[in-house]
Write an enzyme that holds these catalytic residues in place. Structure first.
Site, short mmCIF file in Angstrom:
data_model
loop_
_atom_site.label_atom_id
_atom_site.label_comp_id
_atom_site.label_asym_id
_atom_site.label_seq_id
_atom_site.Cartn_x
_atom_site.Cartn_y
_atom_site.Cartn_z
CG MET A 1 65.28 72.24 66.64
SD MET A 1 63.72 73.13 66.16
CE MET A 1 64.38 74.20 64.91
NE ARG B 1 66.57 68.16 79.24
CZ ARG B 1 66.87 68.01 80.38
NH1 ARG B 1 68.02 68.89 80.97
NH2 ARG B 1 66.53 67.09 80.97
CG HIS C 1 58.03 67.30 69.71
ND1 HIS C 1 58.62 68.34 70.12
CD2 HIS C 1 58.61 66.16 70.53
CE1 HIS C 1 59.00 68.06 71.49
NE2 HIS C 1 59.10 66.67 71.52
CD GLN D 1 60.27 60.29 80.36
OE1 GLN D 1 59.52 59.59 79.99
NE2 GLN D 1 61.29 60.91 79.55
O1 PAF Z 1 61.22 61.74 74.36
C1 PAF Z 1 60.35 61.95 75.03
O2 PAF Z 1 59.73 62.89 74.80
C2 PAF Z 1 59.85 61.03 76.15
O3 PAF Z 1 60.95 60.52 76.59
C3 PAF Z 1 59.01 59.99 75.83
C4 PAF Z 1 59.48 58.96 74.73
C5 PAF Z 1 57.68 60.57 75.18
C6 PAF Z 1 58.37 59.00 76.83
O4 PAF Z 1 57.95 59.72 77.95
#
Ligand code: PAF
Length: 283
Positions: A186, A189, A39, A63
């Site tokens: 990375m 999980r 990230h 999701q």
């Molecule tokens: O990849 C992710 O962390 C998620 O799928 C996202 C793009 C933030 C959408 O919730």
């Protein structure tokens, strides 16, 4: 100066309206928190390409097709804010759930084609949830550029397609997967892997690279895939959900690396579902 942590859309809009008035380029990095180096590499890319950077943190219930997965998802907002400190982002948007899904929310963004393969069949409604929340985050942040990791390559293509189809004026930028020294991609999980699980997982990237090199040398995929699956099971993986060679743009299945392609693997080790993909140069 620490970035403001905002939970209300109205607060975010006050900032973005001001930035837009000054014609500043706004970048967004959408995340579900539990931030890791992958990230942070997206944040770095956003910082170098934009005047203003918003990181969003929202664990999106729509999701997750497995309620246990949602319940176990790490929620580490304070640590996440700490990790973002050195990057001097302009806002951390951690929306209250009803800023995303207010009472009576009844719109879903659904895509065909790209979502029919790989993660699609294994995770019913997952991409609907992703496309819906990402569309909202794009519109709420009013960003000009959005940064996604290539680790979730199918997601990257889905989000790009969604933005194009809905005329959301945003450039969706894919950034390379960040890996552990072992080659393991990375992922939040990975925190669930034991030492033994980490050792098993470490084999995957080497097996993928070996297969990719042979594909680029002109070999057929079918035979290589059989051998790679055997190698994965020997390394300790318990289940391989898919091991696919696909066109890098359309995700159409390929039998040879006849055009720019990606090798996609999803397999379980130590009770954890690990997804990964790498580029395959055309033969
Ligand atoms: O990849 C992710 O962390 C998620 O799928 C996202 C793009 C933030 C959408 O919730």
């Amino acid at each position: 100066m620490t970035a403001p942590i905002l939970s209300k859309l109205s607060e975010l809009r006050t900032l973005t309206r001001d930035w837009q008035r000054k014609e500043e380029v706004i970048g967004v990095v959408p995340t579900m928190g539990a931030l890791h180096q992958g990230h942070l590499s997206l944040v770095e890319a956003a910082k170098s390409g934009c005047d203003r950077v918003i990181v969003t943190i929202f664990v999106n219930p729509k999701q997750f097709n497995n309620p246990e997965d949602l319940a176990n998802y790490p929620r580490t907002e304070l640590e996440d804010a700490q990790k973002l400190l050195p990057y001097k982002v302009d806002a951390i948007y951690v929306p209250d759930p009803d800023e995303i899904y207010p009472q009576g929310f009844s719109t879903t963004v659904t895509l065909g084609g790209l979502t029919d393969v790989m993660e699609g069949p294994f995770r019913p409604r997952h991409f609907e949830g992703v496309a819906t929340v990402v569309a909202k985050l794009f519109l709420q942040t009013q960003a000009d550029r959005a940064y996604f990791g290539e680790k979730d390559y199918q997601q990257l293509l889905v989000v790009r397609r969604m933005a194009r189809d809905l005329d959301i004026p945003i450039e969706v930028i894919g950034c390379p997967t960040v890996r552990e020294p072992s080659g393991l991609a990375m992922s939040s999980r990975n925190l669930r892997l034991s030492q033994e699980g980490l050792a098993i997982a470490a084999h995957k990237h080497a097996i993928m690279k070996r297969t990719a090199a042979k594909l680029s040398a002109g070999h057929d995929f079918a035979e290589l895939a059989e051998q790679a699956k055997i190698d994965l099971i020997r390394a300790g993986f318990t289940e391989i959900e898919y091991f696919d060679l696909r066109c890098a743009e359309t995700l159409e299945a390929l039998t040879k690396a006849s055009r720019p392609a990606r090798l996609f693997v999803t397999a379980w080790a130590d009770g954890v579902r690990l997804i990964d993909n790498i580029a395959v140069d055309p033969a």
